[in-house]
Write a protein that holds these residues in place. Sequence first.
Motif, PDB file in Angstrom:
ATOM      1  N   ASP A  73      56.304 -54.335 -63.920  1.00 58.88           N
ATOM      2  CA  ASP A  73      55.051 -54.585 -63.207  1.00 58.88           C
ATOM      3  C   ASP A  73      54.526 -53.308 -62.550  1.00 58.88           C
ATOM      4  O   ASP A  73      53.322 -53.053 -62.528  1.00 58.88           O
ATOM      5  N   ILE A  74      55.428 -52.486 -62.041  1.00 56.52           N
ATOM      6  CA  ILE A  74      55.028 -51.212 -61.446  1.00 56.52           C
ATOM      7  C   ILE A  74      54.607 -50.228 -62.535  1.00 56.52           C
ATOM      8  O   ILE A  74      53.626 -49.490 -62.377  1.00 56.52           O
ATOM      9  N   VAL A  75      55.323 -50.217 -63.635  1.00 60.96           N
ATOM     10  CA  VAL A  75      54.957 -49.356 -64.770  1.00 60.96           C
ATOM     11  C   VAL A  75      53.530 -49.660 -65.212  1.00 60.96           C
ATOM     12  O   VAL A  75      52.705 -48.755 -65.388  1.00 60.96           O
ATOM     13  N   GLU A  76      53.225 -50.929 -65.379  1.00 58.40           N
ATOM     14  CA  GLU A  76      51.888 -51.323 -65.823  1.00 58.40           C
ATOM     15  C   GLU A  76      50.825 -50.937 -64.798  1.00 58.40           C
ATOM     16  O   GLU A  76      49.731 -50.491 -65.160  1.00 58.40           O
ATOM     17  N   SER A  77      51.146 -51.098 -63.532  1.00 57.32           N
ATOM     18  CA  SER A  77      50.208 -50.738 -62.474  1.00 57.32           C
ATOM     19  C   SER A  77      49.924 -49.239 -62.478  1.00 57.32           C
ATOM     20  O   SER A  77      48.767 -48.806 -62.369  1.00 57.32           O
ATOM     21  N   LEU A  78      50.960 -48.431 -62.614  1.00 54.47           N
ATOM     22  CA  LEU A  78      50.788 -46.981 -62.639  1.00 54.47           C
ATOM     23  C   LEU A  78      50.003 -46.535 -63.865  1.00 54.47           C
ATOM     24  O   LEU A  78      49.161 -45.631 -63.784  1.00 54.47           O
ATOM     25  N   LEU A  79      50.252 -47.174 -64.992  1.00 50.30           N
ATOM     26  CA  LEU A  79      49.526 -46.826 -66.213  1.00 50.30           C
ATOM     27  C   LEU A  79      48.039 -47.131 -66.073  1.00 50.30           C
ATOM     28  O   LEU A  79      47.190 -46.405 -66.599  1.00 50.30           O
ATOM     29  N   ARG A  80      47.718 -48.177 -65.340  1.00 48.43           N
ATOM     30  CA  ARG A  80      46.301 -48.498 -65.102  1.00 48.43           C
ATOM     31  C   ARG A  80      45.625 -47.448 -64.223  1.00 48.43           C
ATOM     32  O   ARG A  80      44.400 -47.358 -64.200  1.00 48.43           O
ATOM     33  N   HIS A  81      46.427 -46.674 -63.518  1.00 50.38           N
ATOM     34  CA  HIS A  81      45.879 -45.632 -62.645  1.00 50.38           C
ATOM     35  C   HIS A  81      45.872 -44.258 -63.323  1.00 50.38           C
ATOM     36  O   HIS A  81      45.710 -43.232 -62.660  1.00 50.38           O
ATOM     37  N   GLY A  82      46.037 -44.245 -64.626  1.00 51.87           N
ATOM     38  CA  GLY A  82      45.831 -43.012 -65.385  1.00 51.87           C
ATOM     39  C   GLY A  82      46.912 -41.959 -65.300  1.00 51.87           C
ATOM     40  O   GLY A  82      46.636 -40.771 -65.485  1.00 51.87           O
ATOM     41  N   GLU A 140      58.203 -51.812 -74.181  1.00 51.26           N
ATOM     42  CA  GLU A 140      57.057 -52.436 -74.848  1.00 51.26           C
ATOM     43  C   GLU A 140      55.748 -52.063 -74.158  1.00 51.26           C
ATOM     44  O   GLU A 140      54.740 -51.792 -74.818  1.00 51.26           O
ATOM     45  N   ALA A 141      55.769 -52.042 -72.827  1.00 51.73           N
ATOM     46  CA  ALA A 141      54.562 -51.687 -72.070  1.00 51.73           C
ATOM     47  C   ALA A 141      54.170 -50.234 -72.324  1.00 51.73           C
ATOM     48  O   ALA A 141      52.979 -49.920 -72.488  1.00 51.73           O
TER      49      ALA A 141
END
Length: 234
Positions: free
Chosen positions: A148-157, A184-185
């Motif tokens: 969930d943190i990985v996905e959040s950070l990826l959304r922040h570029g 996978e993310a």
Amino acid sequence: MEARGDGEVADGPNIQTSDADESACESRDERSHENMDVDEEGSFTHSTTLTNKQRGNEVTVRPATLDSLSIHQLAAQGEVSQVAAHLSKDSSLLCKQDERGFTPLMWAAAFGEKAVVDFLLEKGADPKTIARERESALTLASSGGYVDIVESLLRHGVDINTYDWNGGTPLLYAVRGNHIKCVEALLAKGADMTIESDSGYSPMALAVALGHKKMQKVLEDHILKLYKPTPTPT
């Protein structure tokens, strides 16, 4: 990122770091034997274990109270309200790096404290900050398996292929930890499968060396998807 003789891979991102409240004059050499493991060839590898003392949990005659902890420690422990209180008094703490270059966001990411991560990002914390040995919030979250943190950070570029002191990328650390959802993310967002660590391990080679069968299947399926011919329009 080295492979040991028994197939074990050396420890991941170096989060074995003292916090801002510990003595800044303590040298790295003085800490080397208690903060590092030794592989069979005699070379040192960093430990990823953060001690209770560093998290503010050391049992002493006078136990630490929340108001005596640094913002880095509070972030690692998920104390959103206390982190907010520190920032209300001094906004410069938002991106403050400790002596190893870790920010509150990086500490929260390393320990899977999603609420703190979200709070800090909302306040404007820079997710692209790189620590002294090139650790990043994304690398730390990937190593811990916090998708969930990985996905959040990826959304922040953030840079999905950022590498640390031994050439380890977020994908390599997620593979090492057998964190399938993180892998996978990362792959879904374009993580490069061809990047190797300094010791020569690609994500697939690492999965094979560690015997992570399901991980190998995930990586193989992704490779097949990449090379699957695009249907020709009729």
